[in-house]
Write a protein that holds these residues in place. Structure first.
Motif, PDB file in Angstrom:
ATOM      1  N   PHE A 325     -41.152  41.858  31.464  1.00 20.55           N
ATOM      2  CA  PHE A 325     -40.744  40.540  31.956  1.00 20.55           C
ATOM      3  C   PHE A 325     -41.282  40.356  33.373  1.00 20.55           C
ATOM      4  O   PHE A 325     -41.255  41.284  34.169  1.00 20.55           O
ATOM      5  CB  PHE A 325     -39.212  40.435  32.011  1.00 20.55           C
ATOM      6  CG  PHE A 325     -38.558  39.897  30.760  1.00 20.55           C
ATOM      7  CD1 PHE A 325     -38.763  40.502  29.531  1.00 20.55           C
ATOM      8  CD2 PHE A 325     -37.713  38.793  30.816  1.00 20.55           C
ATOM      9  CE1 PHE A 325     -38.152  40.023  28.379  1.00 20.55           C
ATOM     10  CE2 PHE A 325     -37.092  38.295  29.681  1.00 20.55           C
ATOM     11  CZ  PHE A 325     -37.305  38.912  28.465  1.00 20.55           C
ATOM     12  N   SER A 326     -41.727  39.149  33.695  1.00 16.91           N
ATOM     13  CA  SER A 326     -42.072  38.771  35.071  1.00 16.91           C
ATOM     14  C   SER A 326     -43.106  39.724  35.652  1.00 16.91           C
ATOM     15  O   SER A 326     -42.895  40.332  36.703  1.00 16.91           O
ATOM     16  CB  SER A 326     -40.819  38.748  35.949  1.00 16.91           C
ATOM     17  OG  SER A 326     -39.813  37.992  35.325  1.00 16.91           O
ATOM     18  N   THR A 327     -44.237  39.827  34.966  1.00 14.43           N
ATOM     19  CA  THR A 327     -45.265  40.796  35.356  1.00 14.43           C
ATOM     20  C   THR A 327     -45.942  40.437  36.675  1.00 14.43           C
ATOM     21  O   THR A 327     -46.680  41.259  37.228  1.00 14.43           O
ATOM     22  CB  THR A 327     -46.319  40.922  34.232  1.00 14.43           C
ATOM     23  OG1 THR A 327     -46.620  39.605  33.741  1.00 14.43           O
ATOM     24  CG2 THR A 327     -45.776  41.751  33.093  1.00 14.43           C
ATOM     25  N   ASP A 328     -45.704  39.228  37.186  1.00 15.00           N
ATOM     26  CA  ASP A 328     -46.234  38.858  38.506  1.00 15.00           C
ATOM     27  C   ASP A 328     -45.138  38.849  39.565  1.00 15.00           C
ATOM     28  O   ASP A 328     -45.366  38.428  40.685  1.00 15.00           O
ATOM     29  CB  ASP A 328     -46.921  37.492  38.447  1.00 15.00           C
ATOM     30  CG  ASP A 328     -45.932  36.354  38.178  1.00 15.00           C
ATOM     31  OD1 ASP A 328     -44.776  36.647  37.783  1.00 15.00           O
ATOM     32  OD2 ASP A 328     -46.299  35.188  38.369  1.00 15.00           O
ATOM     33  N   GLY A 329     -43.933  39.280  39.187  1.00  9.88           N
ATOM     34  CA  GLY A 329     -42.802  39.286  40.115  1.00  9.88           C
ATOM     35  C   GLY A 329     -41.735  38.249  39.806  1.00  9.88           C
ATOM     36  O   GLY A 329     -40.637  38.303  40.361  1.00  9.88           O
ATOM     37  N   GLY A 330     -42.053  37.264  38.928  1.00  5.83           N
ATOM     38  CA  GLY A 330     -41.063  36.262  38.540  1.00  5.83           C
ATOM     39  C   GLY A 330     -40.586  35.418  39.715  1.00  5.83           C
ATOM     40  O   GLY A 330     -41.199  35.405  40.788  1.00  5.83           O
ATOM     41  N   LEU A 331     -39.509  34.695  39.497  1.00  8.90           N
ATOM     42  CA  LEU A 331     -39.013  33.781  40.528  1.00  8.90           C
ATOM     43  C   LEU A 331     -38.507  34.532  41.762  1.00  8.90           C
ATOM     44  O   LEU A 331     -38.513  34.010  42.864  1.00  8.90           O
ATOM     45  CB  LEU A 331     -37.898  32.886  39.972  1.00  8.90           C
ATOM     46  CG  LEU A 331     -38.363  31.616  39.243  1.00  8.90           C
ATOM     47  CD1 LEU A 331     -39.158  31.942  37.994  1.00  8.90           C
ATOM     48  CD2 LEU A 331     -37.199  30.709  38.913  1.00  8.90           C
ATOM     49  N   ILE A 332     -38.063  35.767  41.566  1.00 12.64           N
ATOM     50  CA  ILE A 332     -37.548  36.561  42.688  1.00 12.64           C
ATOM     51  C   ILE A 332     -38.695  37.128  43.529  1.00 12.64           C
ATOM     52  O   ILE A 332     -38.657  37.089  44.754  1.00 12.64           O
ATOM     53  CB  ILE A 332     -36.644  37.701  42.157  1.00 12.64           C
ATOM     54  CG1 ILE A 332     -35.388  37.112  41.487  1.00 12.64           C
ATOM     55  CG2 ILE A 332     -36.275  38.683  43.269  1.00 12.64           C
ATOM     56  CD1 ILE A 332     -34.566  38.117  40.691  1.00 12.64           C
ATOM     57  N   GLY A 333     -39.732  37.632  42.881  1.00  9.29           N
ATOM     58  CA  GLY A 333     -40.803  38.305  43.605  1.00  9.29           C
ATOM     59  C   GLY A 333     -41.992  37.400  43.916  1.00  9.29           C
ATOM     60  O   GLY A 333     -42.398  37.254  45.056  1.00  9.29           O
TER      61      GLY A 333
END
Lengths: 387, 147
Positions: A325-333
């Motif tokens: 999930f969120s391999t680019d960091g997602g909304l947090i990262g």
């Protein structure tokens, strides 16, 4: 429901997500020209533009950004759908190509938040509206407290999810949060409390930035893929739905939507794509707070209800895990500048499916899903597939 | 600005009755669908499921706490105020999100809570007043045991 025949992502580009960026026009130009260069197209070949920007500003419409890219007479439409603004712009581009109205459509999202805080610290001159009495951070806090009650989720699990996203973002050159060290769950837990049980390091990062995606029909996409020696990245599902009435529905301040909305929108997307959750290689969700990764793992059908905690604890959603999930960091990262967020997800999925994601690469990625909620009341789900 | 507020006024009209203005209250103002009997808050122009007629209805003044949280708000003094928020399920099945009084230690999912009028505070913790000096209030809940 009709299949999406012959619609492809042919180019992606971003302006980095930063604390304070240049003008909307400049960020839009950087992302737009990067996507055009990535595709090997010039702006004269673009048949329509969908521009997503939030907060709405009467003087910063899509036309202002298009002035930077070129004056070609191209139709420009401004799109706004809260957190799903970029997703909505992408969907309009996909549908424009699918309908035959455009050979090449450009979806651009720009965000400029001016250092917005989740919780105000200054005295306010006037009281909020009734709707504004409960802050968005509180909705997610209440969602998390209820999850802890229902599924026995611990704050350590929330912290582990956030730490994973911080660490994915370390290797994304466009991410808002780039830690200089491996972030630990303990560090996330020790950061400032925002809304119980969420700390600042568990919260979506605001920021300025831009992202652009070029969508094209089969004739254009096959030519470009052959020229560049790249695989075709097909858009196999595009779904957008708003809420329906159900038990526990909240009319006033529905910033967090009923989980059912994600379940039904994803089911429609799977049917449209002719795929199921078992076919996914990677996933992006509206993970403004870590409780959302757990809920959406379950509502996207990746595991049974209440099972996400143990899968996350075993590293299933990290790169190298069963379903990253969120391999680019997602909304947090990576961050959540709102206008670009949904298009930044497509940027990452496209690079993953092409095999261009570097140290963040999911081995053998074939299918990626991107999900966003907007104001808790709309849900967008897109599925991209490498052919 | 007077130091002693003379009365209370609603943050916005149409959500809750206030004793000083309405002669009784606090009571939440909702709608009931003629077709389904379901109630909604705040008032709806039509039934969201059947699009049919709704009637004005006064909702229960108590319910069960479905979930809670608090915002950690830093005051100018440096103190961290815990601003409670709850989701409350009324007996008729309507869920309300609103400020929640009390301390995190006493909040339990499933506990009985009752409706109250709560002052609207700015980020410094100072209550808003209107031009006449009346305190601006809105609907909130508090644990029944703490009343």
């Amino acid at each position: 429901m009709t299949d999406l025949e012959d619609v492809y992502v042919v180019g992606v580009g971003m302006h980095p997500i930063v604390a304070s960026g240049p003008s909307v026009q400049r960020m839009g130009f950087v992302a737009g020209s990067a996507a055009l260069a990535d595709a090997g197209l010039n702006f004269g070949e673009v048949d329509c533009v969908y521009h997503g920007y939030r907060p709405a500003d009467p003087f910063v419409q899509g036309t202002a950004v298009v002035k930077e890219l070129g004056l070609t007479g191209v139709p420009v439409t401004q799109v706004e759908n809260a957190s799903a603004t970029g997703s909505a712009a992408f969907r309009e581009a996909v549908l424009a190509v699918a309908s035959g109205r455009a050979r090449v459509a450009l979806a651009l999202g720009v965000g400029r938040q001016g250092g917005a805080n989740l919780v105000a610290t200054e005295g306010a001159a006037s009281p909020p509206s009734v709707e504004g009495m409960v802050l968005p951070a509180a909705y997610f806090g209440m969602w998390a407290v209820r999850r802890m009650h229902d599924a026995g989720t611990t704050v350590e699990t929330f912290a582990a999810i956030a730490a994973k996203n911080w660490n994915h973002a370390r290797h994304n050159p466009f991410a808002r949060r780039k830690a200089d060290h491996e972030v630990t769950a303990a560090e996330v837990l020790a950061s400032r409390l925002i809304a119980f049980p969420h700390t600042s390091m568990m919260s979506a990062a605001t920021g300025d930035g831009a992202a652009c995606v070029l969508v094209a029909n089969g004739d254009v996409a096959r030519r470009l893929a052959a020229d560049q020696g790249r695989p075709l990245i097909r858009v196999t599902a595009s779904q957008l739905a708003s809420e329906t009435y159900g038990s526990g529905h909240v009319f006033l301040g529905a910033v967090v939507g009923p989980p059912e909305l994600t379940r039904t929108t994803a089911a429609a997307a799977y049917e449209q794509a002719g795929l199921g959750p078992e076919d996914l290689s990677l996933v992006h969700v509206h993970d403004a707070f870590p409780v959302e990764e757990l809920l959406y793992m379950e509502t996207l059908g990746l595991c049974g209800e209440g099972e996400a905690d143990s899968l996350v604890a075993a590293g299933a959603t990290s790169i190298g895990g069963r379903i990253p999930f969120s391999t680019d960091g997602g909304l947090i990262g990576r961050g959540h500048p709102v206008g670009p967020t949904g298009l930044a997800q497509i940027w990452d999925v496209t690079r993953q499916l092409r095999g261009e994601a570097g140290v963040l690469q999911v081995e053998g990625a074939r299918v990626g899903l991107a999900h966003l909620m907007g104001a808790g009341s709309v849900c967008a789900v897109h599925i991209l597939q490498r052919l | 600005m007077p130091s002693e507020p003379t009365s209370r006024v609603a943050l916005e009209q149409g959500y809750v009755l206030i004793p000083e203005l309405d002669g009784r209250g606090p009571v939440l103002l909702g709608s009931r669908s003629r077709a389904t009997g379901r109630t909604f808050f705040p008032r709806r122009p039509c039934c969201p499921e059947t699009f049919g007629v709704v009637d004005d209805v006064e909702l229960s003044t108590g319910g069960q706490l479905y979930s809670w949280t608090y915002i950690a708000q830093r005051r100018p003094s440096g103190e961290i105020a815990k601003i409670g928020v709850g989701q409350v399920d009324l007996p008729e099945g309507t869920r309300i999100q609103a400020p929640l009084a009390g301390e995190p230690e006493e909040w339990q999912i499933g506990m009985a809570v009752e409706l109250e009028l709560t002052e609207v505070l700015d980020p410094r913790g100072v209550a808003f007043r209107d031009e006449s000096g009346a305190t601006i209030v809105t609907f909130g809940f508090r644990p029944l045991a703490a009343s």
